[in-house]
Write a protein that holds these residues in place. Structure first.
Motif, PDB file in Angstrom:
ATOM      1  N   LYS A 513       0.858  -1.190   0.000  1.00 35.27           N
ATOM      2  CA  LYS A 513       0.000   0.000   0.000  1.00 35.27           C
ATOM      3  C   LYS A 513       0.894   1.240   0.000  1.00 35.27           C
ATOM      4  O   LYS A 513       0.962   1.990   0.965  1.00 35.27           O
ATOM      5  N   GLU A 514       1.593   1.439  -1.088  1.00 37.14           N
ATOM      6  CA  GLU A 514       2.493   2.582  -1.229  1.00 37.14           C
ATOM      7  C   GLU A 514       2.396   3.118  -2.646  1.00 37.14           C
ATOM      8  O   GLU A 514       1.826   2.494  -3.533  1.00 37.14           O
ATOM      9  N   LYS A 515       3.016   4.287  -2.868  1.00 35.06           N
ATOM     10  CA  LYS A 515       3.159   4.814  -4.221  1.00 35.06           C
ATOM     11  C   LYS A 515       4.428   4.247  -4.839  1.00 35.06           C
ATOM     12  O   LYS A 515       5.464   4.153  -4.180  1.00 35.06           O
ATOM     13  N   CYS A 516       4.328   3.865  -6.104  1.00 33.25           N
ATOM     14  CA  CYS A 516       5.496   3.350  -6.809  1.00 33.25           C
ATOM     15  C   CYS A 516       6.481   4.490  -7.043  1.00 33.25           C
ATOM     16  O   CYS A 516       6.108   5.561  -7.534  1.00 33.25           O
ATOM     17  N   CYS A 517       7.729   4.256  -6.688  1.00 35.12           N
ATOM     18  CA  CYS A 517       8.756   5.277  -6.865  1.00 35.12           C
ATOM     19  C   CYS A 517       9.241   5.357  -8.308  1.00 35.12           C
ATOM     20  O   CYS A 517      10.032   6.244  -8.636  1.00 35.12           O
ATOM     21  N   GLY A 518       8.766   4.454  -9.160  1.00 30.19           N
ATOM     22  CA  GLY A 518       9.143   4.498 -10.564  1.00 30.19           C
ATOM     23  C   GLY A 518       8.177   5.298 -11.413  1.00 30.19           C
ATOM     24  O   GLY A 518       8.572   6.090 -12.260  1.00 30.19           O
ATOM     25  N   ALA A 526       0.292  -6.692  -5.246  1.00 31.47           N
ATOM     26  CA  ALA A 526       1.649  -7.204  -5.153  1.00 31.47           C
ATOM     27  C   ALA A 526       2.654  -6.179  -5.672  1.00 31.47           C
ATOM     28  O   ALA A 526       2.383  -5.429  -6.616  1.00 31.47           O
ATOM     29  N   GLY A 527       3.832  -6.162  -5.057  1.00 34.26           N
ATOM     30  CA  GLY A 527       4.895  -5.272  -5.491  1.00 34.26           C
ATOM     31  C   GLY A 527       6.162  -5.548  -4.711  1.00 34.26           C
ATOM     32  O   GLY A 527       6.217  -6.433  -3.845  1.00 34.26           O
ATOM     33  N   TYR A 528       7.202  -4.789  -5.005  1.00 39.79           N
ATOM     34  CA  TYR A 528       8.490  -4.931  -4.332  1.00 39.79           C
ATOM     35  C   TYR A 528       8.696  -3.742  -3.396  1.00 39.79           C
ATOM     36  O   TYR A 528       8.372  -2.598  -3.745  1.00 39.79           O
ATOM     37  N   ASN A 534      11.084   2.428   2.994  1.00 29.50           N
ATOM     38  CA  ASN A 534       9.767   2.587   2.381  1.00 29.50           C
ATOM     39  C   ASN A 534       9.819   2.866   0.881  1.00 29.50           C
ATOM     40  O   ASN A 534       8.942   3.532   0.335  1.00 29.50           O
ATOM     41  N   PHE A 535      10.830   2.364   0.214  1.00 29.58           N
ATOM     42  CA  PHE A 535      10.923   2.481  -1.241  1.00 29.58           C
ATOM     43  C   PHE A 535      10.138   1.332  -1.851  1.00 29.58           C
ATOM     44  O   PHE A 535      10.306   0.174  -1.461  1.00 29.58           O
TER      45      PHE A 535
END
Length: 678
Positions: A513-518, A526-528, A534-535
């Protein structure tokens, strides 16, 4: 026939005790079910309005024993937005009109509300119209059909005992219909337990599972609930996953389950031989499983020593695992996983039989592979294959240590040639060394056909089911579902990942539950993620190629993670000429000092190799994939200029050219086999 009140209808109604002279089908205007020729009913003498006697006399308000919080009110229409129907919480079918509704969101058909009310009040004489069937003598259902039906109350198959059956498809064991409304039980001594609808979606305090609907015994003041089947647990349970029997221990006392390491209460099972206490559901935990999160079999264990594992973090959720409690463990890799994480989703694992526990009888494990290099012709002094015969190419391939000086892409992953690669001396065939060394068969951890082996294939246009890109490179194909996975996606792993855009390793999480830094977009799934700072990266940005090409620039474009320009006018895309967010990743040419959005560089057909031959379709000659840059002939199908991916006839004198989108199948998802130009 005697006159009666009209029950809200504009015309008088008459009561029919028998309708033997009725010739046409009639349906009740409240419940929608057919009005029987012999059942008492009300009818309109002027129009086709009919009511069952029970529907016409249904009370405007019911204080339902199975729902004590609020009364159920009879409404003509669902109390929602116009045209929005509701779902009956009893039979799960649509309610369009005349429903019993509760302010807490509970909805019932009239038939279902009255049926359950009579069940609760034990008014069985009111249920004479309901079929009471015995599986041993019933001719309406055979055994196989009964296996598909479950009792609404206990969720056990109907085969075991006599049951009630409604026309709407609802079934209830006779024994469940006769359950007492209130009981005293050893599992909860403070208050009596009351039989209720499971409207709160309670998790059973014995089995920890949640049913979508049905009956539960609950104590509303204490907010506890128990499934009907769990209340009659066997005192002694034997299971093949444990060598000794477990004995039921009814006692409301908190405990930590030795099998899964989580807290339990109300009921436990004890093995006095091993001195362990477990949840009811943990008695039958599989001893060996193959998890998508690890390439070896993992074994259930009740405790581990510190020297047994490298890292005490769960390989799935990445939180710490208490090694003194139950976990799943790989002794070869010394990794560990929470029991509840490993068994959280049935699509994440499958059970391995004891005879296959050493892995030797498994066809192919992810840690094992069959080398895709079918023949090594020459090796250098270091033992590295310098000349090979790859099973996907007709000619011999040579190893080169330098990056190609001309515009070529790898035939496997369809990315620009970089690092070490093989090339063909007879034709324009290039293959990254890493792509050449991929196995012929492979288990892909994120593929939902968990027990299937994906096979390396080529010579077709496919859509990768993970990244959704079209490609005509190499792919791994599942023979069970026909899904394809491209080589760019197949290299992703659930293990620690390194990215040039971040200084710390990234971990794969099922829920981020974050903003993608890319790309700056919200990640809802799902994500890394980097635990230290918190990256986060979404699955699309993780797979972005570090270098690529675009027709707008003659040089290789590099993925760039930070814009060092402070001047805001530099933050524009040189392809679409729209503004860029300076915080988002972008592609940059250091020679031309041009920058572009990722989406502008990575076009829809980025991974279709231009020059490949295509022989499908109605055209009599072979076609080749082209992307017109300098002139735009008109498409033979739509008449628009061919500015995008197109197919052009290779035969001299034939001016046939057509957009790929004009002849591609719907959703571009079919596969077309074609020979490569070699």
């Amino acid at each position: 026939m005697s006159e009666s009140e009209n029950f809200g209808h504009q015309h008088p109604l008459v009561f029919n005790e028998k309708q033997s002279n009725q010739s046409e089908e009639a349906y009740c205007s409240r419940c929608g079910e057919e009005v029987s020729l012999s059942a008492p009913s009300f009818s309109c003498v002027e129009c086709g309005f009919h009511l069952h006697k029970k529907c016409g006399e249904a009370p405007s308000e019911i204080n339902h024993p199975f729902h004590r919080n609020h009364p159920l009110l009879l409404l003509q229409y669902p109390p929602y937005a116009q045209g929005v129907h509701c779902i009956c919480n009893f039979c799960s079918k649509t309610c369009k009109a005349f429903i019993y509704h509760c302010s807490c969101g509970l909805d019932f058909h009239i038939t279902c509300a009255l049926f359950t009310y009579n069940i609760a009040q034990k008014n069985f004489e009111e249920l004479q119209h309901v079929a009471l069937e015995d599986p041993l003598v019933s001719t309406g259902n055979d055994g196989e059909e009964l296996e598909r039906f479950q009792c609404f109350g206990c969720w056990e198959p109907l085969q075991s005992s006599t049951y009630f059956s409604l026309d709407c498809g609802f079934h209830l064991h006779k024994k469940c219909a006769e359950l007492p409304l209130k009981i005293n039980h050893m599992c909860h001594r403070k208050h009596p337990l009351v039989l209720q609808f499971d409207t709160e979606r309670f998790s059973c305090n014995i089995c920890q599972k949640t049913q979508q609907r049905g009956f539960v015994y609950c104590c509303l003041p204490c907010n506890v609930a128990f499934h009907i089947g769990c209340m009659s647990s066997l005192p002694i349970v034997e299971d093949k996953s444990h060598q000794h029997p477990f004995t039921l221990f009814w006692r409301q006392a908190p405990f930590i389950c030795d099998a899964c390491g989580t807290e339990g209460n109300y009921v436990a099972y004890i093995c006095t031989t091993c001195n362990i206490i477990v949840h009811k559901k943990c008695i039958s935990l599989p001893r060996i499983i193959k998890s998508r999160w690890h390439h070896h079999h993992i074994f259930h264990t009740y405790f581990l020593h510190d020297e047994d594992f490298k890292d005490g973090d769960c390989i799935i959720c990445h939180d710490g695992v208490n090694a003194e409690q139950g976990s799943y463990y790989c002794s070869d890799c010394k990794i560990i996983a929470h029991v509840n994480c490993a068994t959280q989703d049935e699509t994440w694992y499958y059970i391995v039989s004891p005879e296959n526990e050493d892995g030797k009888s498994v066809a192919l494990l992810p840690g094992e592979s069959i080398d895709s290099i079918t023949c090594v012709i020459e090796r250098n002094e270091a033992g590295e294959a310098t000349k090979i015969k790859h099973f996907k190419h007709m000619h011999e391939l040579m190893l080169s240590e330098k990056i190609a000086e001309y515009d070529q892409c790898c035939e496997g992953c369809m990315l620009p040639i970089s690092a070490s690669f093989y090339y063909c001396l007879e034709c324009d065939f290039f293959l990254h060394k890493a792509c050449a060394e991929l196995p012929k068969m492979k288990h892909v951890w994120f593929h939902y056909c968990q027990q299937s082996v994906l096979i390396l294939t080529s010579g077709c246009i496919f859509r990768c089911h993970l990244c959704d890109h079209l490609s005509n490179g190499f792919a791994y194909k599942c023979n069970e579902c026909d899904d394809h996975v491209c080589l760019r996606c197949v290299t992703l792993t659930p293990d620690t990942l390194t990215s040039q855009g971040h200084q710390h390793p990234l971990l794969f999480y099922v829920e981020v539950k974050e903003k993608c830094c890319g790309c700056g977009e919200d990640i809802d799934g799902a994500g890394y993620f980097c635990k230290g700072c918190n990256f986060a990266l979404c699955r699309i940005c993780v797979r972005l190629p570090t270098t690529t090409r675009h027709k707008s620039d003659e040089h290789v474009l590099a993925l760039t993670y930070k814009d060092d320009h402070d001047y805001s006018k530099c933050h524009y895309c040189d392809i679409c000429e729209e503004k860029r967010d300076s915080n988002d990743w972008f592609y940059h040419c250091a020679i031309c000092d041009t920058s572009a959005h990722k989406s502008c560089v990575l076009e829809s057909y980025q991974y279709i190799k231009l020059g490949s031959i295509y022989t499908e379709g109605d055209h009599p000659h072979p076609l080749t994939f082209v992307n017109k840059i300098y002139y735009y002939p008109k498409c033979i199908e739509c008449g628009e200029p061919c500015q995008d991916l197109a197919l052009e006839c290779v035969t001299s004198g034939c001016n046939y050219i057509v957009h790929w989108r004009c002849i591609a199948p719907y959703d571009l998802g079919w596969q077309f086999h074609f020979p490569r130009q070699t």
